[in-house]
Design a protein around this motif. Sequence first.
Motif, mmCIF file in Angstrom:
data_model
loop_
_atom_site.group_PDB
_atom_site.id
_atom_site.type_symbol
_atom_site.label_atom_id
_atom_site.label_comp_id
_atom_site.label_asym_id
_atom_site.label_seq_id
_atom_site.Cartn_x
_atom_site.Cartn_y
_atom_site.Cartn_z
ATOM 1 N N VAL A 211 10.915 -7.711 22.550
ATOM 2 C CA VAL A 211 12.008 -7.040 21.836
ATOM 3 C C VAL A 211 11.940 -7.378 20.349
ATOM 4 O O VAL A 211 12.074 -6.511 19.477
ATOM 5 C CB VAL A 211 13.382 -7.436 22.423
ATOM 6 N N MET A 212 11.711 -8.659 20.054
ATOM 7 C CA MET A 212 11.575 -9.072 18.660
ATOM 8 C C MET A 212 10.330 -8.451 18.035
ATOM 9 O O MET A 212 10.353 -7.995 16.887
ATOM 10 C CB MET A 212 11.496 -10.596 18.574
ATOM 11 N N ALA A 213 9.243 -8.414 18.801
ATOM 12 C CA ALA A 213 8.000 -7.849 18.284
ATOM 13 C C ALA A 213 8.168 -6.394 17.876
ATOM 14 O O ALA A 213 7.507 -5.909 16.946
ATOM 15 C CB ALA A 213 6.893 -7.989 19.334
ATOM 16 N N ALA A 214 9.077 -5.688 18.547
ATOM 17 C CA ALA A 214 9.300 -4.270 18.247
ATOM 18 C C ALA A 214 9.999 -4.071 16.911
ATOM 19 O O ALA A 214 10.042 -2.946 16.387
ATOM 20 C CB ALA A 214 10.107 -3.623 19.363
ATOM 21 N N THR A 215 10.554 -5.136 16.346
ATOM 22 C CA THR A 215 11.230 -5.028 15.052
ATOM 23 C C THR A 215 10.272 -5.293 13.889
ATOM 24 O O THR A 215 10.689 -5.286 12.728
ATOM 25 C CB THR A 215 12.400 -6.029 14.950
ATOM 26 N N VAL A 216 9.007 -5.519 14.210
ATOM 27 C CA VAL A 216 8.007 -5.876 13.206
ATOM 28 C C VAL A 216 7.045 -4.710 12.982
ATOM 29 O O VAL A 216 6.587 -4.082 13.936
ATOM 30 C CB VAL A 216 7.219 -7.121 13.648
ATOM 31 N N HIS A 217 6.757 -4.442 11.726
ATOM 32 C CA HIS A 217 5.770 -3.405 11.379
ATOM 33 C C HIS A 217 4.686 -4.025 10.519
ATOM 34 O O HIS A 217 4.975 -4.696 9.527
ATOM 35 C CB HIS A 217 6.437 -2.254 10.635
ATOM 36 N N GLN A 218 3.440 -3.804 10.895
ATOM 37 C CA GLN A 218 2.308 -4.350 10.152
ATOM 38 C C GLN A 218 1.877 -3.397 9.048
ATOM 39 O O GLN A 218 1.529 -2.248 9.299
ATOM 40 C CB GLN A 218 1.133 -4.614 11.101
ATOM 41 N N VAL A 219 1.895 -3.903 7.823
ATOM 42 C CA VAL A 219 1.472 -3.149 6.640
ATOM 43 C C VAL A 219 0.000 -3.461 6.374
ATOM 44 O O VAL A 219 -0.419 -4.611 6.544
ATOM 45 C CB VAL A 219 2.325 -3.554 5.415
ATOM 46 N N PRO A 220 -0.806 -2.491 5.963
ATOM 47 C CA PRO A 220 -2.196 -2.796 5.595
ATOM 48 C C PRO A 220 -2.253 -3.927 4.566
ATOM 49 O O PRO A 220 -1.484 -3.930 3.598
ATOM 50 C CB PRO A 220 -2.706 -1.477 5.017
ATOM 51 N N GLN A 221 -3.144 -4.865 4.783
ATOM 52 C CA GLN A 221 -3.221 -6.055 3.942
ATOM 53 C C GLN A 221 -3.333 -5.727 2.458
ATOM 54 O O GLN A 221 -2.656 -6.339 1.630
ATOM 55 C CB GLN A 221 -4.419 -6.911 4.372
ATOM 56 N N TRP A 222 -4.158 -4.742 2.119
ATOM 57 C CA TRP A 222 -4.403 -4.437 0.708
ATOM 58 C C TRP A 222 -3.153 -3.948 -0.014
ATOM 59 O O TRP A 222 -3.061 -4.060 -1.238
ATOM 60 C CB TRP A 222 -5.529 -3.407 0.572
ATOM 61 N N LYS A 223 -2.186 -3.428 0.719
ATOM 62 C CA LYS A 223 -0.975 -2.904 0.092
ATOM 63 C C LYS A 223 -0.023 -3.987 -0.383
ATOM 64 O O LYS A 223 0.697 -3.805 -1.368
ATOM 65 C CB LYS A 223 -0.215 -2.004 1.081
ATOM 66 N N LEU A 224 0.010 -5.116 0.327
ATOM 67 C CA LEU A 224 1.056 -6.102 0.081
ATOM 68 C C LEU A 224 0.537 -7.530 -0.066
ATOM 69 O O LEU A 224 1.266 -8.403 -0.530
ATOM 70 C CB LEU A 224 2.063 -6.042 1.232
ATOM 71 N N ASN A 225 -0.749 -7.753 0.286
ATOM 72 C CA ASN A 225 -1.224 -9.136 0.375
ATOM 73 C C ASN A 225 -2.749 -9.190 0.266
ATOM 74 O O ASN A 225 -3.418 -9.839 1.070
ATOM 75 C CB ASN A 225 -0.761 -9.723 1.715
ATOM 76 N N ALA A 226 -3.308 -8.514 -0.728
ATOM 77 C CA ALA A 226 -4.761 -8.368 -0.832
ATOM 78 C C ALA A 226 -5.455 -9.686 -1.164
ATOM 79 O O ALA A 226 -4.924 -10.509 -1.915
ATOM 80 C CB ALA A 226 -5.096 -7.315 -1.882
ATOM 81 N N PHE A 227 -6.649 -9.866 -0.601
ATOM 82 C CA PHE A 227 -7.486 -11.034 -0.897
ATOM 83 C C PHE A 227 -8.619 -10.615 -1.838
ATOM 84 O O PHE A 227 -9.113 -9.484 -1.754
ATOM 85 C CB PHE A 227 -8.094 -11.602 0.386
ATOM 86 N N PRO A 228 -9.048 -11.548 -2.701
ATOM 87 C CA PRO A 228 -10.173 -11.243 -3.596
ATOM 88 C C PRO A 228 -11.497 -11.342 -2.851
ATOM 89 O O PRO A 228 -11.554 -11.827 -1.712
ATOM 90 C CB PRO A 228 -10.054 -12.335 -4.653
ATOM 91 N N GLN A 229 -12.548 -10.915 -3.499
ATOM 92 C CA GLN A 229 -13.872 -10.951 -2.870
ATOM 93 C C GLN A 229 -14.313 -12.377 -2.551
ATOM 94 O O GLN A 229 -15.094 -12.609 -1.615
ATOM 95 C CB GLN A 229 -14.898 -10.285 -3.784
#
Length: 285
Positions: A211-229
């Motif tokens: 039920v809790m998991a259903a309240t979570v939405h995964q955003v593509p990493q590059w949109k909100l939390n990008a890592f460098p090369q």
Amino acid sequence: MLVRALKIPPAFLFLLVFLAFFGWQLSQGPSHEEGPVNMSPVPAESTVEKKTPRIAIMTFVTEERSYHHLALKSKDHYARRHGYDFIVDYEYHTDRAVIFWKYNMAERLIKTGKYDWIWWLDFDTLITNTDIKVTDIIEEELKNVTNPDAIDYLTTHDCNGLNSGSFLLRGHEMSLKLIHDSFAIHDEAKKKDKQMSEQDATVQLLKDDKVMAATVHQVPQWKLNAFPQEIACFDDSNQVWEHGTFVIHFAGAWAHVKGDDPTGQLMKKYEHEIIWGDWKEFYDQ
């Protein structure tokens, strides 16, 4: 016998003429020179302005870092530019691991009732494109779910799964359950002498509570939390940070970059890539 003609007063005669003309006008129906009257209801959108979400950006730092100024400046500058609140804590007060303090901060801000969304950013991050509004990302991502109002938590993954270095919590009391349940999982693990980060506790929670998991939405990493090369640990999109990307996160730089100050070195390298915008547009003159 001759009938004597009646003498009618002029005022009475005028009234008779007026009433006859008025009756004739009514019999003609509405004038064709007037346009048709639109009786359709006015759409709600035309009378009610779209409400701009209230945003708080939060982070904390509890010791001196070589990149202290830059890490704070990028977040503060961004918050000023878009009219968001920026909250920083410089100490923590918890019996749990220090990283859990981000949840204590979130709880505190949720309880104020001042914000629609609360955005946590790890201190070792830079906002590298201040043109982008986080509210636009929220709106765009919620369009991709069946029931947007049921989503309380926007997060990202890296190559290891959930990464809580940059996430958004909806600022209402229902979000507190995720925080409190994560606390409970940590506290239970602590009784068994098991060390657990806030990220580990949340992963366990979402695995056990559908039920809790259903309240979570995964955003593509590059949109909100990008890592460098230099830190090649990407989610399924496999997209590295590039110029114009919103946020860069130097997570675990110590394991990927040689030197005495890996995170500081990367901060200096990418500082020149930041799209700042014109400070004169939003700083008080």
